[in-house]
Design an enzyme around this catalytic site. Structure first.
Site, PDB file in Angstrom:
ATOM      1  N   HIS A  89       0.812  -1.216   0.000  1.00  0.00           N
ATOM      2  CA  HIS A  89       0.000   0.000   0.000  1.00  0.00           C
ATOM      3  C   HIS A  89       0.845   1.264   0.000  1.00  0.00           C
ATOM      4  O   HIS A  89       0.351   2.329  -0.346  1.00  0.00           O
ATOM      5  CB  HIS A  89      -0.925   0.024   1.222  1.00  0.00           C
ATOM      6  CG  HIS A  89      -1.993  -1.024   1.184  1.00  0.00           C
ATOM      7  ND1 HIS A  89      -2.912  -1.127   0.173  1.00  0.00           N
ATOM      8  CD2 HIS A  89      -2.288  -2.036   2.043  1.00  0.00           C
ATOM      9  CE1 HIS A  89      -3.729  -2.138   0.406  1.00  0.00           C
ATOM     10  NE2 HIS A  89      -3.370  -2.716   1.534  1.00  0.00           N
ATOM     11  N   HIS A 114       5.600   6.784   6.565  1.00  0.00           N
ATOM     12  CA  HIS A 114       5.279   6.274   5.232  1.00  0.00           C
ATOM     13  C   HIS A 114       4.798   7.432   4.359  1.00  0.00           C
ATOM     14  O   HIS A 114       4.636   8.556   4.838  1.00  0.00           O
ATOM     15  CB  HIS A 114       4.209   5.183   5.323  1.00  0.00           C
ATOM     16  CG  HIS A 114       2.934   5.668   5.927  1.00  0.00           C
ATOM     17  ND1 HIS A 114       2.683   5.590   7.281  1.00  0.00           N
ATOM     18  CD2 HIS A 114       1.845   6.274   5.392  1.00  0.00           C
ATOM     19  CE1 HIS A 114       1.488   6.112   7.527  1.00  0.00           C
ATOM     20  NE2 HIS A 114       0.971   6.538   6.400  1.00  0.00           N
ATOM     21  N   HIS A 116       2.268   9.000   0.953  1.00  0.00           N
ATOM     22  CA  HIS A 116       1.088   8.923   0.085  1.00  0.00           C
ATOM     23  C   HIS A 116       1.301   9.803  -1.140  1.00  0.00           C
ATOM     24  O   HIS A 116       1.849  10.904  -1.044  1.00  0.00           O
ATOM     25  CB  HIS A 116      -0.165   9.377   0.839  1.00  0.00           C
ATOM     26  CG  HIS A 116      -0.559   8.480   1.952  1.00  0.00           C
ATOM     27  ND1 HIS A 116      -1.362   7.366   1.788  1.00  0.00           N
ATOM     28  CD2 HIS A 116      -0.239   8.505   3.269  1.00  0.00           C
ATOM     29  CE1 HIS A 116      -1.527   6.760   2.952  1.00  0.00           C
ATOM     30  NE2 HIS A 116      -0.850   7.438   3.862  1.00  0.00           N
ATOM     31  N   GLU A 120      -2.734  13.427   0.875  1.00  0.00           N
ATOM     32  CA  GLU A 120      -4.099  13.142   1.310  1.00  0.00           C
ATOM     33  C   GLU A 120      -4.772  14.416   1.830  1.00  0.00           C
ATOM     34  O   GLU A 120      -5.891  14.741   1.433  1.00  0.00           O
ATOM     35  CB  GLU A 120      -4.088  12.053   2.371  1.00  0.00           C
ATOM     36  CG  GLU A 120      -3.586  10.726   1.831  1.00  0.00           C
ATOM     37  CD  GLU A 120      -3.952   9.542   2.688  1.00  0.00           C
ATOM     38  OE1 GLU A 120      -4.596   8.613   2.166  1.00  0.00           O
ATOM     39  OE2 GLU A 120      -3.595   9.553   3.891  1.00  0.00           O
ATOM     40  N   HIS A 133       3.640  10.671   6.578  1.00  0.00           N
ATOM     41  CA  HIS A 133       2.978  10.517   7.873  1.00  0.00           C
ATOM     42  C   HIS A 133       3.919   9.841   8.870  1.00  0.00           C
ATOM     43  O   HIS A 133       4.318   8.690   8.671  1.00  0.00           O
ATOM     44  CB  HIS A 133       1.708   9.676   7.740  1.00  0.00           C
ATOM     45  CG  HIS A 133       0.626  10.350   6.969  1.00  0.00           C
ATOM     46  ND1 HIS A 133      -0.443   9.651   6.430  1.00  0.00           N
ATOM     47  CD2 HIS A 133       0.430  11.656   6.655  1.00  0.00           C
ATOM     48  CE1 HIS A 133      -1.245  10.505   5.810  1.00  0.00           C
ATOM     49  NE2 HIS A 133      -0.725  11.729   5.940  1.00  0.00           N
ATOM     50  N   THR A 199      -6.453   6.914   7.828  1.00  0.00           N
ATOM     51  CA  THR A 199      -6.837   7.214   6.440  1.00  0.00           C
ATOM     52  C   THR A 199      -6.977   5.961   5.595  1.00  0.00           C
ATOM     53  O   THR A 199      -7.142   6.047   4.380  1.00  0.00           O
ATOM     54  CB  THR A 199      -5.813   8.166   5.791  1.00  0.00           C
ATOM     55  OG1 THR A 199      -4.553   7.512   5.685  1.00  0.00           O
ATOM     56  CG2 THR A 199      -5.675   9.452   6.589  1.00  0.00           C
ATOM     57  N   THR A 200      -6.881   4.785   6.209  1.00  0.00           N
ATOM     58  CA  THR A 200      -7.128   3.509   5.548  1.00  0.00           C
ATOM     59  C   THR A 200      -7.988   2.654   6.467  1.00  0.00           C
ATOM     60  O   THR A 200      -8.125   2.941   7.656  1.00  0.00           O
ATOM     61  CB  THR A 200      -5.815   2.759   5.254  1.00  0.00           C
ATOM     62  OG1 THR A 200      -5.194   2.434   6.494  1.00  0.00           O
ATOM     63  CG2 THR A 200      -4.873   3.597   4.410  1.00  0.00           C
TER      64      THR A 200
END
Length: 248
Positions: A89, A114, A116, A120, A133, A199-200
């Site tokens: 992911h 990690h 994105h 986001e 994040h 957020t997941t």
């Protein structure tokens, strides 16, 4: 600082509590496109219902925050980052014990960080190429996430080290050496703070979000290299629902 209650399900997400990587045993597969994409997360499992019905979801547009006297942030990330993984992911870097974020009088242990692509959160309507994040756990079990926005500009040495070590195959991991984390940390004096969610999936709420409003720069070629791994691993912005945003 307002204390957050313990969020159910965190124990099973020790490596990646915000962007759960490889699905836990029995957990439905989820993704960012098609029938497994964000608009369907709440229907994939009863445990994911908050993704559809939650009123305090993340990310959001960080617009019209209220000025406030917020605590000073002091990231103390000197203990090292031993491993990097492509978890299916995102690209995730695990933190060694001893990395901490001090927020006023409160101390949070850094678990991992990690990325994105694209960002986001939005900052007053603006979306950035990437968002990082830094995920922390407090003594009460709650999560605090430090968000850093990455803008196009000069090449970033810290991000280059991450790209050079990042496994190309989902599910693979490798040792990480030579990372100077300061390159991913802009001025911590200005930030927006609000109560949000993972957020997941499972999109659990009660996450203390601290998003720095000064971005760091990365080169366009570096953005493209990350995008080759993850063309889109960002959840769309969610309704604010009258939540209060506070800004230094």
């Amino acid at each position: 600082m307002e204390r957050r209650s313990f969020i159910k399900g965190f124990a099973g997400l020790a490596l990646c509590p915000v962007c759960a990587g490889a699905a836990a045993a029995g957990e439905p597969h989820w993704g960012y496109e098609g029938g497994e994409g964000p608009e369907y997360w709440g229907k994939l499992s009863e445990e994911f219902r908050a993704c559809a019905i939650g009123r305090g979801q993340s990310p959001i547009d960080l617009d019209h925050p209220q000025r406030a006297d917020l605590p000073k942030l002091d990231p103390r990330y000197a203990a090292g980052f031993p491993r990097i993984a492509n978890n299916g992911h995102t690209v995730q870097i695990d933190a060694a014990p001893g990395n901490r974020l001090v927020v006023g009088e409160d101390v949070y242990d850094l678990i991992q960080f990690h990325f994105h692509h694209p960002s986001e959160h939005r900052l007053r309507g603006r979306r950035f190429p990437l968002e990082c994040h830094f995920v922390h756990r407090g003594t009460d079990g709650g999560l605090a996430v430090l968000g850093v926005l990455l803008a196009r500009g000069r090449a970033n040495g810290a991000f280059e080290t991450i790209l050079a070590h990042a496994p190309q195959q989902a599910g693979a991991s490798a040792a990480l050496t030579g990372l100077d984390i300061s390159g991913l940390l802009p001025d911590a004096g200005r930030y927006v703070r609000y109560s949000g969610s993972l957020t997941t999936p499972p999109c659990s709420e009660g996450v203390d979000w601290i998003v720095l409003t000064t971005p760091v720069e990365v080169a366009e070629t570096q953005v493209a290299r990350f995008a080759a791994l993850y063309p889109n691993n960002a959840r769309p912005v969610q309704p604010r629902n009258r939540r209060i945003l506070r800004e230094t």
